[in-house]
Design a protein around this motif. Sequence first.
Motif, PDB file in Angstrom:
ATOM      1  N   ASP A  85       1.046  -1.249   0.036  1.00 12.52           N
ATOM      2  CA  ASP A  85       0.153  -0.078   0.111  1.00 12.52           C
ATOM      3  C   ASP A  85       0.904   1.274   0.269  1.00 12.52           C
ATOM      4  OD1 ASP A  85      -2.450  -1.416  -0.153  1.00 12.52           O
ATOM      5  OD2 ASP A  85      -2.826  -1.327   2.250  1.00 12.52           O
ATOM      6  N   ASP A  86       1.981   1.085   0.506  1.00  7.10           N
ATOM      7  CA  ASP A  86       2.942   2.369   0.610  1.00  7.10           C
ATOM      8  C   ASP A  86       3.759   2.550  -0.707  1.00  7.10           C
ATOM      9  OD1 ASP A  86       2.173   3.002   3.287  1.00  7.10           O
ATOM     10  OD2 ASP A  86       3.131   1.311   4.057  1.00  7.10           O
ATOM     11  N   ILE A  87       4.095   1.592  -1.218  1.00 10.34           N
ATOM     12  CA  ILE A  87       5.073   1.610  -2.315  1.00 10.34           C
ATOM     13  C   ILE A  87       4.766   2.555  -3.485  1.00 10.34           C
ATOM     14  CG2 ILE A  87       4.419  -0.645  -3.823  1.00 10.34           C
ATOM     15  CD1 ILE A  87       7.632  -0.961  -3.958  1.00 10.34           C
ATOM     16  N   ILE A  88       3.274   2.401  -3.630  1.00  3.06           N
ATOM     17  CA  ILE A  88       2.713   3.261  -4.836  1.00  3.06           C
ATOM     18  C   ILE A  88       2.905   4.845  -4.373  1.00  3.06           C
ATOM     19  CG2 ILE A  88       1.192   1.682  -5.729  1.00  3.06           C
ATOM     20  CD1 ILE A  88      -1.072   3.050  -4.297  1.00  3.06           C
ATOM     21  N   TYR A  89       3.056   5.376  -2.946  1.00 10.15           N
ATOM     22  CA  TYR A  89       3.302   6.543  -2.815  1.00 10.15           C
ATOM     23  C   TYR A  89       4.632   7.215  -2.511  1.00 10.15           C
ATOM     24  CZ  TYR A  89      -1.816   6.325  -2.521  1.00 10.15           C
ATOM     25  OH  TYR A  89      -3.080   5.982  -2.865  1.00 10.15           O
ATOM     26  N   ALA A  90       5.548   5.890  -2.513  1.00 12.18           N
ATOM     27  CA  ALA A  90       6.914   6.465  -1.933  1.00 12.18           C
ATOM     28  C   ALA A  90       7.670   7.164  -3.152  1.00 12.18           C
ATOM     29  CB  ALA A  90       7.666   5.158  -1.736  1.00 12.18           C
ATOM     30  N   LEU A  91       8.511   8.216  -2.662  1.00  3.87           N
ATOM     31  CA  LEU A  91       9.203   8.896  -3.418  1.00  3.87           C
ATOM     32  C   LEU A  91      10.704   8.135  -3.718  1.00  3.87           C
ATOM     33  CD1 LEU A  91       9.979  11.555  -5.152  1.00  3.87           C
ATOM     34  CD2 LEU A  91      10.751  12.607  -2.950  1.00  3.87           C
ATOM     35  N   ASN A  92      11.119   7.968  -4.609  1.00  2.00           N
ATOM     36  CA  ASN A  92      12.334   7.110  -4.662  1.00  2.00           C
ATOM     37  C   ASN A  92      13.399   8.084  -5.334  1.00  2.00           C
ATOM     38  OD1 ASN A  92      11.189   6.900  -7.273  1.00  2.00           O
ATOM     39  ND2 ASN A  92      12.520   5.356  -7.883  1.00  2.00           N
ATOM     40  N   PHE A  93      14.768   8.122  -4.753  1.00  2.00           N
ATOM     41  CA  PHE A  93      15.755   9.049  -5.153  1.00  2.00           C
ATOM     42  C   PHE A  93      17.081   8.382  -4.684  1.00  2.00           C
ATOM     43  CE2 PHE A  93      14.635   9.842  -0.764  1.00  2.00           C
ATOM     44  CZ  PHE A  93      15.783  10.271  -0.186  1.00  2.00           C
ATOM     45  N   LEU A  94      18.155   8.999  -5.251  1.00  2.00           N
ATOM     46  CA  LEU A  94      19.408   8.615  -4.852  1.00  2.00           C
ATOM     47  C   LEU A  94      19.964   9.062  -3.829  1.00  2.00           C
ATOM     48  CD1 LEU A  94      21.263   7.945  -8.437  1.00  2.00           C
ATOM     49  CD2 LEU A  94      20.947   6.223  -6.782  1.00  2.00           C
ATOM     50  N   GLN A  95      20.531   8.451  -2.550  1.00  2.00           N
ATOM     51  CA  GLN A  95      21.361   9.019  -1.537  1.00  2.00           C
ATOM     52  C   GLN A  95      22.461   8.204  -1.356  1.00  2.00           C
ATOM     53  OE1 GLN A  95      19.748   8.237   2.424  1.00  2.00           O
ATOM     54  NE2 GLN A  95      19.457  10.459   2.613  1.00  2.00           N
ATOM     55  N   ASN A  96      23.533   9.020  -1.428  1.00  2.00           N
ATOM     56  CA  ASN A  96      24.971   8.574  -1.200  1.00  2.00           C
ATOM     57  C   ASN A  96      25.309   7.253  -2.499  1.00  2.00           C
ATOM     58  OD1 ASN A  96      25.740  10.191   0.638  1.00  2.00           O
ATOM     59  ND2 ASN A  96      24.701   8.832   2.089  1.00  2.00           N
ATOM     60  N   GLY A  97      24.605   7.109  -3.739  1.00  2.00           N
ATOM     61  CA  GLY A  97      24.777   6.345  -4.833  1.00  2.00           C
ATOM     62  C   GLY A  97      23.962   5.241  -4.384  1.00  2.00           C
ATOM     63  N   GLN A  98      23.145   5.206  -3.488  1.00  2.00           N
ATOM     64  CA  GLN A  98      22.193   3.988  -3.316  1.00  2.00           C
ATOM     65  C   GLN A  98      20.616   4.570  -3.320  1.00  2.00           C
ATOM     66  OE1 GLN A  98      22.846   0.519  -2.315  1.00  2.00           O
ATOM     67  NE2 GLN A  98      25.050   1.394  -2.967  1.00  2.00           N
ATOM     68  N   TRP A  99      19.811   3.845  -4.188  1.00  2.00           N
ATOM     69  CA  TRP A  99      18.529   4.251  -4.333  1.00  2.00           C
ATOM     70  C   TRP A  99      17.877   3.860  -2.641  1.00  2.00           C
ATOM     71  CZ3 TRP A  99      15.990   6.755  -7.573  1.00  2.00           C
ATOM     72  CH2 TRP A  99      16.889   6.689  -9.055  1.00  2.00           C
ATOM     73  N   LYS A 100      16.845   5.139  -2.312  1.00  2.00           N
ATOM     74  CA  LYS A 100      16.009   5.145  -0.984  1.00  2.00           C
ATOM     75  C   LYS A 100      14.723   5.393  -1.523  1.00  2.00           C
ATOM     76  CE  LYS A 100      19.432   4.314   1.748  1.00  2.00           C
ATOM     77  NZ  LYS A 100      19.336   3.054   2.626  1.00  2.00           N
ATOM     78  N   TRP A 101      13.963   5.108  -0.553  1.00  2.00           N
ATOM     79  CA  TRP A 101      12.410   5.679  -0.725  1.00  2.00           C
ATOM     80  C   TRP A 101      12.056   6.249   0.428  1.00  2.00           C
ATOM     81  CZ3 TRP A 101      14.736   1.576  -2.749  1.00  2.00           C
ATOM     82  CH2 TRP A 101      14.656   1.439  -4.107  1.00  2.00           C
ATOM     83  N   MET A 102      11.278   7.567   0.155  1.00  2.00           N
ATOM     84  CA  MET A 102      10.951   8.273   1.214  1.00  2.00           C
ATOM     85  C   MET A 102       9.262   8.148   1.351  1.00  2.00           C
ATOM     86  SD  MET A 102      10.849  12.324   1.733  1.00  2.00           S
ATOM     87  CE  MET A 102      12.636  12.512   1.627  1.00  2.00           C
ATOM     88  N   MET A 103       8.894   7.886   2.711  1.00  2.00           N
ATOM     89  CA  MET A 103       7.615   8.116   3.124  1.00  2.00           C
ATOM     90  C   MET A 103       7.130   9.407   3.370  1.00  2.00           C
ATOM     91  SD  MET A 103       6.514   4.993   2.097  1.00  2.00           S
ATOM     92  CE  MET A 103       4.918   5.297   2.830  1.00  2.00           C
ATOM     93  N   ALA A 104       7.045  10.065   2.545  1.00  2.00           N
ATOM     94  CA  ALA A 104       6.686  11.792   2.725  1.00  2.00           C
ATOM     95  C   ALA A 104       5.299  11.842   3.640  1.00  2.00           C
ATOM     96  CB  ALA A 104       6.576  12.336   1.507  1.00  2.00           C
TER      97      ALA A 104
END
Length: 183
Positions: A85-104
Amino acid sequence: MLTTEQPQTIKVANSEENMELAAEKRTFPCKSLIKGVISHGRPYPSAPIDVPYGKGLIATKDCPVGTAMEKFEGPVVDYSELGSDDIIYALNFLQNGQWKWMMASTPAIYANHGCRPNARINDKQEIVAIRPIKAGEHVVYLYNVGTAEDKWDPLWTFECKCGTKKCQGLVNAYRPWEPLYEE
């Protein structure tokens, strides 16, 4: 987008649902709850509104190119920590060369996709105007800017109905950025 900054974590007091992340044993509100979104007097010239398909984000005043319209803020998690349910709303971005996801948990989550965007997300996770945005205009950005090598989750796939001449139709993969065009 590459960033070295750790996004700020914000608690949402009026959320009725929480999600516990096993890896760090921290609890945060599920972003998908509308009443859990905070604005707390933020200095951004935008506000969420009701639209036929849920919520949207509109400009509250005329904004020139470069204006930060809103900012994504919330817990940063690994992909494995996201529920379906959360994955469709998560913002993904690169942080220190690694993909991260933010639960804004800010009104930034209401900025919708548009095939002819008036905004983009910068490396500070701000939604920034890339063309002048008039008061009352919806703030939209391309949800799928990236490369073929970037991981696209099938849960993000949807039928776009933005109505522009170059509408993608089915949004089902990342694509390179294309310059704006005249309609």
